[in-house]
Every structure is written in structure tokens, then in C-alpha cells.
Design a protein around this motif. Sequence first.
Motif, PDB file in Angstrom:
ATOM      1  N   GLU A 112       3.695 -56.295 -27.687  1.00 50.30           N
ATOM      2  CA  GLU A 112       3.463 -57.702 -27.325  1.00 50.30           C
ATOM      3  C   GLU A 112       4.874 -58.685 -26.912  1.00 50.30           C
ATOM      4  OE1 GLU A 112       1.473 -59.881 -30.547  1.00 50.30           O
ATOM      5  OE2 GLU A 112       0.188 -58.362 -30.828  1.00 50.30           O
ATOM      6  N   TYR A 113       6.091 -58.232 -27.516  1.00 55.79           N
ATOM      7  CA  TYR A 113       7.270 -58.918 -27.377  1.00 55.79           C
ATOM      8  C   TYR A 113       7.914 -58.293 -25.789  1.00 55.79           C
ATOM      9  CZ  TYR A 113       8.011 -60.350 -32.339  1.00 55.79           C
ATOM     10  OH  TYR A 113       8.062 -61.291 -33.326  1.00 55.79           O
ATOM     11  N   PHE A 114       7.541 -57.008 -25.637  1.00 61.43           N
ATOM     12  CA  PHE A 114       7.871 -56.597 -24.452  1.00 61.43           C
ATOM     13  C   PHE A 114       7.249 -57.324 -23.454  1.00 61.43           C
ATOM     14  CE2 PHE A 114       9.402 -52.362 -26.438  1.00 61.43           C
ATOM     15  CZ  PHE A 114      10.710 -52.745 -26.334  1.00 61.43           C
ATOM     16  N   GLU A 115       5.994 -57.643 -23.621  1.00 63.06           N
ATOM     17  CA  GLU A 115       5.046 -58.124 -22.279  1.00 63.06           C
ATOM     18  C   GLU A 115       5.467 -59.603 -22.076  1.00 63.06           C
ATOM     19  OE1 GLU A 115       1.150 -57.566 -24.113  1.00 63.06           O
ATOM     20  OE2 GLU A 115       0.875 -55.505 -22.991  1.00 63.06           O
ATOM     21  N   LYS A 116       5.879 -60.219 -23.091  1.00 58.42           N
ATOM     22  CA  LYS A 116       6.374 -61.791 -22.867  1.00 58.42           C
ATOM     23  C   LYS A 116       7.777 -61.595 -22.335  1.00 58.42           C
ATOM     24  CE  LYS A 116       4.179 -63.463 -27.295  1.00 58.42           C
ATOM     25  NZ  LYS A 116       4.319 -63.971 -28.751  1.00 58.42           N
ATOM     26  N   ALA A 117       8.669 -60.794 -22.842  1.00 64.22           N
ATOM     27  CA  ALA A 117       9.911 -60.626 -22.199  1.00 64.22           C
ATOM     28  C   ALA A 117      10.023 -60.169 -20.741  1.00 64.22           C
ATOM     29  CB  ALA A 117      10.882 -59.470 -22.897  1.00 64.22           C
ATOM     30  N   ALA A 118       9.214 -59.239 -20.297  1.00 67.57           N
ATOM     31  CA  ALA A 118       8.979 -58.745 -18.898  1.00 67.57           C
ATOM     32  C   ALA A 118       8.524 -59.914 -18.118  1.00 67.57           C
ATOM     33  CB  ALA A 118       7.922 -57.496 -18.789  1.00 67.57           C
ATOM     34  N   GLN A 119       7.449 -60.698 -18.547  1.00 63.81           N
ATOM     35  CA  GLN A 119       7.072 -61.718 -17.835  1.00 63.81           C
ATOM     36  C   GLN A 119       8.166 -63.027 -17.714  1.00 63.81           C
ATOM     37  OE1 GLN A 119       3.762 -62.280 -16.153  1.00 63.81           O
ATOM     38  NE2 GLN A 119       4.979 -63.797 -15.512  1.00 63.81           N
ATOM     39  N   ILE A 120       9.129 -63.105 -18.412  1.00 67.15           N
ATOM     40  CA  ILE A 120      10.010 -64.108 -18.441  1.00 67.15           C
ATOM     41  C   ILE A 120      11.134 -63.386 -17.135  1.00 67.15           C
ATOM     42  CG2 ILE A 120      12.103 -65.204 -19.458  1.00 67.15           C
ATOM     43  CD1 ILE A 120      10.504 -65.417 -22.019  1.00 67.15           C
ATOM     44  N   PHE A 121      11.402 -62.158 -17.508  1.00 63.26           N
ATOM     45  CA  PHE A 121      12.408 -61.619 -16.481  1.00 63.26           C
ATOM     46  C   PHE A 121      11.932 -61.449 -15.052  1.00 63.26           C
ATOM     47  CE2 PHE A 121      14.144 -59.000 -20.338  1.00 63.26           C
ATOM     48  CZ  PHE A 121      15.390 -59.713 -20.284  1.00 63.26           C
ATOM     49  N   ARG A 122      10.642 -61.502 -15.017  1.00 69.62           N
ATOM     50  CA  ARG A 122       9.970 -61.639 -13.840  1.00 69.62           C
ATOM     51  C   ARG A 122       9.890 -62.956 -13.146  1.00 69.62           C
ATOM     52  NH1 ARG A 122       4.953 -59.836 -15.155  1.00 69.62           N
ATOM     53  NH2 ARG A 122       5.761 -57.640 -15.453  1.00 69.62           N
ATOM     54  N   ASP A 123       9.707 -63.975 -13.772  1.00 65.90           N
ATOM     55  CA  ASP A 123       9.777 -65.301 -13.530  1.00 65.90           C
ATOM     56  C   ASP A 123      11.070 -65.882 -12.894  1.00 65.90           C
ATOM     57  OD1 ASP A 123       7.071 -65.602 -14.073  1.00 65.90           O
ATOM     58  OD2 ASP A 123       7.382 -66.606 -16.175  1.00 65.90           O
ATOM     59  N   LEU A 124      12.071 -65.274 -13.955  1.00 65.97           N
ATOM     60  CA  LEU A 124      13.595 -65.442 -13.424  1.00 65.97           C
ATOM     61  C   LEU A 124      14.193 -64.533 -12.322  1.00 65.97           C
ATOM     62  CD1 LEU A 124      15.023 -65.641 -17.080  1.00 65.97           C
ATOM     63  CD2 LEU A 124      14.848 -67.468 -15.396  1.00 65.97           C
ATOM     64  N   GLN A 125      13.395 -63.798 -11.734  1.00 69.13           N
ATOM     65  CA  GLN A 125      13.515 -62.757 -10.840  1.00 69.13           C
ATOM     66  C   GLN A 125      14.873 -61.852 -11.142  1.00 69.13           C
ATOM     67  OE1 GLN A 125      14.031 -65.351  -7.314  1.00 69.13           O
ATOM     68  NE2 GLN A 125      11.875 -64.796  -6.709  1.00 69.13           N
ATOM     69  N   ASP A 126      14.932 -61.558 -12.373  1.00 74.73           N
ATOM     70  CA  ASP A 126      15.748 -60.790 -13.097  1.00 74.73           C
ATOM     71  C   ASP A 126      15.224 -59.184 -13.133  1.00 74.73           C
ATOM     72  OD1 ASP A 126      17.397 -59.198 -14.436  1.00 74.73           O
ATOM     73  OD2 ASP A 126      17.697 -60.645 -16.246  1.00 74.73           O
ATOM     74  N   THR A 127      15.401 -58.484 -11.780  1.00 72.41           N
ATOM     75  CA  THR A 127      14.639 -57.305 -11.702  1.00 72.41           C
ATOM     76  C   THR A 127      15.320 -56.117 -12.717  1.00 72.41           C
ATOM     77  OG1 THR A 127      14.423 -57.758  -9.486  1.00 72.41           O
ATOM     78  CG2 THR A 127      13.752 -55.516 -10.246  1.00 72.41           C
ATOM     79  N   PRO A 128      16.665 -56.097 -12.968  1.00 69.57           N
ATOM     80  CA  PRO A 128      17.084 -55.154 -13.891  1.00 69.57           C
ATOM     81  C   PRO A 128      16.399 -55.381 -15.161  1.00 69.57           C
ATOM     82  CG  PRO A 128      18.884 -55.792 -12.777  1.00 69.57           C
ATOM     83  CD  PRO A 128      17.859 -56.734 -12.232  1.00 69.57           C
ATOM     84  N   GLY A 129      16.409 -56.468 -15.818  1.00 74.43           N
ATOM     85  CA  GLY A 129      15.733 -57.002 -17.196  1.00 74.43           C
ATOM     86  C   GLY A 129      14.351 -56.482 -17.182  1.00 74.43           C
ATOM     87  N   GLU A 130      13.674 -57.052 -16.091  1.00 73.03           N
ATOM     88  CA  GLU A 130      12.220 -56.617 -15.943  1.00 73.03           C
ATOM     89  C   GLU A 130      11.823 -54.782 -16.128  1.00 73.03           C
ATOM     90  OE1 GLU A 130       8.436 -56.855 -12.877  1.00 73.03           O
ATOM     91  OE2 GLU A 130      10.281 -57.893 -12.537  1.00 73.03           O
ATOM     92  N   VAL A 131      12.706 -54.345 -15.239  1.00 72.09           N
ATOM     93  CA  VAL A 131      12.646 -52.714 -15.127  1.00 72.09           C
ATOM     94  C   VAL A 131      13.010 -51.982 -16.720  1.00 72.09           C
ATOM     95  CG1 VAL A 131      13.897 -50.737 -14.231  1.00 72.09           C
ATOM     96  CG2 VAL A 131      13.110 -52.722 -12.593  1.00 72.09           C
TER      97      VAL A 131
END
Length: 340
Positions: A112-131
Motif C-alpha cells: 500500500e505504501y509503495f503504491e502511493k509512493a510510486a504514484q507520486i513519483f510518477r506525477d512528479l516525473q521522477d523516473t528513478p524514484g518510480e523505478v
Amino acid sequence: MTQPCNRVSVWEERRNEANTYYKQGKFQEYLDLITENLQLARAIPDRAREGHTLNDIGLAYLECWQPQKALECFHQALAVAVEIGNIQAEATALSNLGSTCSRLGKLSQALEYFEKAAQIFRDLQDTPGEVSTLNDMALIYVRLGEPKRSLLLQNQILAMRRLLGDFSGEATTLNGMGFAYNALGQFELALHYLEQALPIQKAAKNIAGEAITLNNIASTYLDLGQPKQALLIYHQVLLTRQAMCDRPGEATTLNNIGFTYYKLGSHRKGLKLYKQALTIYQHLGDSLGEISTLLNMGNLYVTTKRKKFALMCYRNAQELAEQIEEQSIFEKVKQCMDAL
């Protein structure tokens, strides 16, 4: 009186010095410096730096195997990030909360935490963070018994890593794919991906990553019915992890070597190694590792017709599983007890 700008400089210098200790694996020294920085951030006062420092302290506690303390720090860091509207810091705190829950065996909560974090990284276009976050999610899917879902994600991650030119990260993903194929019982394919990861890790001088991949290669050889080959590799991994002072890794490898000796019918050797692994896991407070080893010990006792000892191991594992409150782990323990 020290001016705020000077205090900020001291904070920055201290954080840089602490990061050097972190890279060297000197986590207690890192923790000491970072704790001083928290007091300084509050004295300035600077909420953003306070949040960063709480996150740093959480990472230190995680490396020192104090996950509950890490959890508290990451929750505080998250609260600060939300309060000041720092979206990037919020994603980082959520990702770290996911890692901590994963360490504690709370896999569904971690996801649940990872899914929320991944969505924020995606919105910020922070690809390394998302990956990085997607990679953590993929590994959890395997542990939750969903390797096909993990592989779908790993293929997506691999393409993203290659676009980024993330050489070392590519090896991490190839290793993850090998791990997932192993869980699917496709051992030759697992070996194919793991053996692709290994030379990249050697070239990148990623000793920890290399040890993880070698450990997975050994496990695959064991699954392929080649325990002697597995044993040779496990002993190599054990020496590496001991040299790195990687206590969690050392315990995992001791547990794996014990299981290999069990498969070879060397029950006394297997039991000796399980006990060594169990001691380390208990010292670290690693309940997941402890459960895994207790179940292995219980199974060995069943094979050697010592059901009383087997039941004792299973009951100890059951108590730990109840504390973790993760259904998939509890079911695994229950299956062993029902089969007794």
C-alpha cells in the motif's frame, strides 16, 4: 550566538560527513551524527531539514535492525512532509515506510505504501524514484505468491532502467526476474536471467548485489537437483557476506546451507547451521528469518522422527507469525503444523 545561516552550513557539513559513514557501512557512527543534526534542525528552526533528518535517522535504524524505531521516524518524516507540502519528501517517506513494513513481514501494508509512493513519483516525473519503488513492489508480489504479476512489472522496470542507462539497476531487475521465474518453477529460465545479472554486478563492483545473485543462483541449482553445486556457491556467498559484516545476509546463507545439507541427508550438519542462523536472526529481531529457520528445523525434526522437537519449532514460528499479522505467513506455518 550562531547565526541561522551558519547553523545551516553546519547541518549540511554534518549530513555530508554522516553520508560518508553510511556508504562505509558504519551505521552507528552515521546514527550519532544524524541525531545531532535533528537537534540542530529544530534549533534553527527548519521544518524541511527536520523532515530530511527524521528520514535519515529512520534509514539508520533500518540498517541497525531496529525497524520499529525506523517506522516511528518515517511516520514523523511523512507528517512533516505533508504539513509543509513537500510532495517529493512525502513520496520518499512513503517508500521508506514500505521498506520497513516489508522488513517486518507486513507485506500487504508495505505494498500500500509503495503504491502511493510510486504514484507520486510518477506525477512528479521522477523516473528513478518510480523505478526503485516499482522494483520493491515486484519483489513483494513474489513473496505474496504472485510471481506472474511480479514478472509483468519487472519487464516494465527493465525497459525503464535501459532508457535511463541505469547499468547497475538493470542487474537488480534481471536478478528480480530470475527470482520470480524460480518461484514459478521455471528454473532454467531463472538461471538464464541470474547469469545475465552477475557480470553486470561484477563490472559495477556491486559486491552486495553480486552476493544476492549468487545466492539465488545457488538456490536455483538446488531446485534443479544439484545440491553439491549449490553448496559450493553458498560457501562462496557466506565468505563474502561475513567479510562485508552483512549479518542479515550471513543468516540467510547459513539457513540456505543448512537446508542444502538437509537435502543431502546430512541432518546433523543441517541442524548446526540452522541454529547458527537462528541465533543471528534472534539477535537482529528479524522475525521473518526466524520463522523461516524454525520451519526448516521443524521439518528436519519430522524427517528424523523427533516430532516433539518439531512441534516446539512450529509453535515458536506460530507465535511469531501471530505477532506479524500477515496471513500468507500464518498459512505457511499452519500447513506445517497440520501435516505433523
